[in-house]
Motif scaffolding. Structure first.
Motif, mmCIF file in Angstrom:
data_model
loop_
_atom_site.group_PDB
_atom_site.id
_atom_site.type_symbol
_atom_site.label_atom_id
_atom_site.label_comp_id
_atom_site.label_asym_id
_atom_site.label_seq_id
_atom_site.Cartn_x
_atom_site.Cartn_y
_atom_site.Cartn_z
ATOM 1 N N ASP A 1 0.857 -1.188 0.000
ATOM 2 C CA ASP A 1 0.000 0.000 0.000
ATOM 3 C C ASP A 1 0.889 1.233 0.000
ATOM 4 O O ASP A 1 1.426 1.627 1.027
ATOM 5 N N ASP A 2 1.065 1.841 -1.173
ATOM 6 C CA ASP A 2 1.945 2.995 -1.278
ATOM 7 C C ASP A 2 1.407 4.210 -0.537
ATOM 8 O O ASP A 2 2.128 5.174 -0.307
ATOM 9 N N GLU A 3 0.121 4.175 -0.180
ATOM 10 C CA GLU A 3 -0.472 5.309 0.512
ATOM 11 C C GLU A 3 -0.479 5.135 2.035
ATOM 12 O O GLU A 3 -0.998 5.984 2.750
ATOM 13 N N ARG A 4 0.066 4.013 2.517
ATOM 14 C CA ARG A 4 0.028 3.777 3.954
ATOM 15 C C ARG A 4 0.854 4.840 4.682
ATOM 16 O O ARG A 4 1.917 5.239 4.222
ATOM 17 N N PRO A 5 0.366 5.303 5.839
ATOM 18 C CA PRO A 5 1.114 6.317 6.580
ATOM 19 C C PRO A 5 2.403 5.742 7.136
ATOM 20 O O PRO A 5 2.472 4.561 7.503
ATOM 21 N N VAL A 6 3.423 6.556 7.212
ATOM 22 C CA VAL A 6 4.720 6.144 7.738
ATOM 23 C C VAL A 6 4.886 6.723 9.131
ATOM 24 O O VAL A 6 4.721 7.928 9.340
ATOM 25 N N ASP A 7 5.182 5.878 10.086
ATOM 26 C CA ASP A 7 5.467 6.316 11.447
ATOM 27 C C ASP A 7 6.963 6.578 11.535
ATOM 28 O O ASP A 7 7.758 5.625 11.568
ATOM 29 N N PRO A 8 7.400 7.837 11.543
ATOM 30 C CA PRO A 8 8.837 8.114 11.507
ATOM 31 C C PRO A 8 9.585 7.571 12.720
ATOM 32 O O PRO A 8 10.754 7.182 12.609
ATOM 33 N N VAL A 9 8.929 7.536 13.869
ATOM 34 C CA VAL A 9 9.605 7.026 15.065
ATOM 35 C C VAL A 9 9.817 5.519 14.949
ATOM 36 O O VAL A 9 10.905 5.003 15.262
ATOM 37 N N ALA A 10 8.787 4.789 14.495
ATOM 38 C CA ALA A 10 8.927 3.346 14.318
ATOM 39 C C ALA A 10 9.967 3.031 13.240
ATOM 40 O O ALA A 10 10.776 2.109 13.396
ATOM 41 N N LEU A 11 9.954 3.803 12.145
ATOM 42 C CA LEU A 11 10.949 3.615 11.097
ATOM 43 C C LEU A 11 12.348 3.848 11.643
ATOM 44 O O LEU A 11 13.276 3.073 11.382
ATOM 45 N N ALA B 1 13.380 3.583 14.724
ATOM 46 C CA ALA B 1 13.762 2.532 15.661
ATOM 47 C C ALA B 1 14.233 1.279 14.919
ATOM 48 O O ALA B 1 15.248 0.673 15.285
ATOM 49 N N ALA B 2 13.488 0.896 13.866
ATOM 50 C CA ALA B 2 13.893 -0.276 13.090
ATOM 51 C C ALA B 2 15.210 -0.016 12.360
ATOM 52 O O ALA B 2 16.090 -0.890 12.312
ATOM 53 N N TYR B 3 15.356 1.169 11.814
ATOM 54 C CA TYR B 3 16.582 1.520 11.095
ATOM 55 C C TYR B 3 17.776 1.512 12.052
ATOM 56 O O TYR B 3 18.851 0.987 11.734
ATOM 57 N N ASP B 4 17.584 2.078 13.230
ATOM 58 C CA ASP B 4 18.654 2.095 14.225
ATOM 59 C C ASP B 4 19.033 0.680 14.638
ATOM 60 O O ASP B 4 20.224 0.359 14.770
#
Length: 414
Positions: free
Chosen positions: A277-287, A289-292
Motif C-alpha cells: 500500500d503505497d499510501e500507507r502512513p509512515v510512522d517516523p519514530v517506528a521507522l 527505531a527499526a533503522y537504528d
C-alpha cells in the motif's frame, strides 16, 4: 538425593557447564530430555530446570549428578529447589518442545539468539554446516511462502542433495542429524510421531527412528511466521548464519540453490504477504527505531573485523543483507537520487517499487558496508552511477545524500 543441601554455588556451576557445552550436549551428556514445562531464567537466558538441578547435585561433595529418573517432577523437586534459592522459574504450557518460546521473550531476539548459538561440531576448527544448510533451505521456503511442514521423504531428498553439493567440511549427507539438532535447539517442529525424539548422534538410532516415524517437520510456527513476514528478520538470520558458520567460504551457489538469491547474486523476490500500500502512513519514530536496530547490528559485524566480502572471492555478492534492508526501509520506496527523472511505473511481482541497493563508494575501494555509504536507486540511476559519463559527479551527490538521510532517519527517534 540431597536436594536440600544445594546452594546457589552448585546451581551456578551447573549453569556454567550448560553454557560451556551448549544445551544439546549438556542434555545428552546427562541423559535428560528437553524440559516440557518449567525453565530456569537466569541473566536473560533459559535453562532446563530439572537438568540443571540434577547436574548441580553432582557438584556436592561425595554426590553424583542425578538423572531424570531420580526426580518426582514438578514443583516438589527441581522447581521447588530453584525457587527456594531465589531463582526465577518460568512455566510454559505449550505442548511441544519444538514450538516453545520463553514467555515475555522478543521473538526476533529469541530467533537470532538461537541461530547464533547452535551447538555444532567442528572440523579442523571450522563449524560443520549440517544445521546452517538446513536453516537456509527452510529460510528460502519461508521467503516464498511454501508450506511450513514438509513430509520427511521430501525433506530427506532436499537436504541430501544440498549436503552433497555444498557441505565442504566433511559432512555426510545425513539430514537426520541437523533436523534432530534443530529440534533440540527449539527451532524445528516434528509432527506425526510418538514417544521421545532421539538425540542427534550415532547412526542406527536416528536412522531407525526416522524410518519408523517418518515425521513431517519444519521451522517452528513462530520462527516461520516471523521469517515469512519480516524482511528484516530474514536479513538478520541470513547475516548471522553466513557470518557465524561460513567464514572463508563463498556460499553463492548454496544461496542460489535454496532460492535466496538469483543468478546475478541479487536477493530473490519475496512472496507478498499482503498487497503493498503505497499510501500507507509512515510512522517516523517506528521507522527510525527499526533503522537504528539494523544499523547497530551492521556495526557489530564491522567491529568484528569487517564484512564477509573481504574474505571471499566474490566481492560484489555477499554484502551484509541487513545493511541493504535498512536502506530499503529508509528510502520509503523512492529512488534516492535527487536528480532522478522518474522511476519505472511497473513494480515487482510482490508490488514493491523496482529499486536496487548499491554502495556509493565500492567496497573494493575502501567503502563501508553500511547504510551511510549506500543508496536506493531506480534501474536508470543505478546504470548512470555505475557506467554513465557523469558517474563521478553523481557518486559525490549520492554520498552526501546517503549520509544526510542516514542521519535524518536516526534523528527521528529523538
Amino acid at each position: 538425593m540431597a536436594l536440600s543441601d544445594l546452594t546457589r554455588g552448585e546451581i551456578d556451576q551447573a549453569i556454567a557447564e550448560f553454557d560451556r557445552l551448549g544445551r544439546a550436549e549438556f542434555l545428552d551428556t546427562y541423559t535428560f530430555g528437553p524440559a516440557l514445562r518449567y525453565f530456569l531464567l537466569h541473566e536473560g537466558r533459559r535453562y532446563d530446570s530439572k537438568a540443571v538441578v540434577g547436574v548441580a547435585h553432582g557438584y556436592l561433595a561425595g554426590q553424583r549428578a542425578l538423572t531424570t529418573r531420580d526426580f518426582s517432577g514438578g514443583l516438589g523437586s527441581a522447581v521447588g529447589v530453584l525457587r527456594r534459592l531465589g531463582y526465577t522459574v518460568l512455566e510454559d504450557t505449550a505442548t511441544d518442545a519444538g514450538t516453545r518460546t520463553d514467555p515475555g521473550t522478543d521473538p526476533y531476539a529469541d530467533l537470532l539468539g538461537r541461530v547464533g548459538t547452535l551447538t555444532v561440531h567442528r572440523s579442523s576448527g571450522a563449524p560443520l554446516l549440517f544445521q546452517p544448510i538446513t536453516l537456509l533451505w527452510s529460510l528460502g521456503r519461508a521467503l516464498r511462502g511454501e508450506p511450513r511442514m514438509v513430509a520427511w521423504p521430501e525433506t530427506e531428498r532436499a537436504l541430501v542433495d544440498l549436503l552433497k553439493r555444498h557441505a565442504v567440511r566433511g559432512e555426510r549427507p545425513r539430514p537426520d542429524y541437523p533436523v534432530l539438532a534443530l529440534y533440540r535447539a527449539g527451532l524445528w517442529e516434528l509432527s506425526g510421531r510418538a514417544g521421545p525424539v532421539p538425540p542427534a548422534r550415532g547412526d542406527s538410532v536416528p536412522r531407525r527412528w526416522f524410518a519408523e516415524h517418518r515425521p513431517s517437520g519444519g521451522l517452528t510456527a513462530s520462527a516461520y511466521d516471523l521469517l515469512h513476514r519480516s524482511a528484516e528478520a530474514r536479513a538478520a538470520v541470513l547475516d548471522t548464519l553466513l557470518d557465524t558458520y561460513f567464514d572463508g567460504l563463498d556460499p553463492t551457489g548454496l544461496l542460489q540453490d535454496v532460492g535466496l538469491v538469483g543468478d546475478e547474486g541479487e536477493p530473490a523476490e519475496e512472496t507478498a504477504v499482503e498487497p503493498v500500500d503505497d499510501e500507507r502512513p509512515v510512522d517516523p519514530v517506528a521507522l527510525a527505531a527499526a533503522y537504528d536496530r539494523m544499523c547497530r547490528r551492521v556495526e557489530q559485524y564491522e567491529a568484528r573485523g569487517g564484512s564477509r566480502e573481504r574474505t571471499t572471492t566474490s566481492t560484489s555478492r555477499h554484502r551484509l543483507w541487513l545493511a541493504r534492508e535498512a536502506v530499503r526501509e529508509r528510502c520509503l520506496g523512492a529512488c534516492e537520487n535527487p536528480g532522478c527523472t522518474g522511476q519505472p511505473a511497473d513494480t515487482t511481482a510482490s508490488g514493491a517499487p523496482i529499486l536496487e541497493i548499491d554502495h556509493v563508494v565500492d567496497l573494493g575501494l575502501g567503502g563501508r558496508d553500511h547504510p551511510s555509504n549506500m543508496a536506493a536507486l531506480c534501474p536508470n540511476c543505478h546504470a548512470v552511477k555505475t557506467r554513465g559519463r557523469s558517474r563521478e559527479e553523481l557518486r559525490a551527490v549520492l554520498l552526501e545524500v546517503a549520509r544526510k538521510r542516514h542521519a535524518a532517519t536516526l534523528a527521528a527517534m529523538t
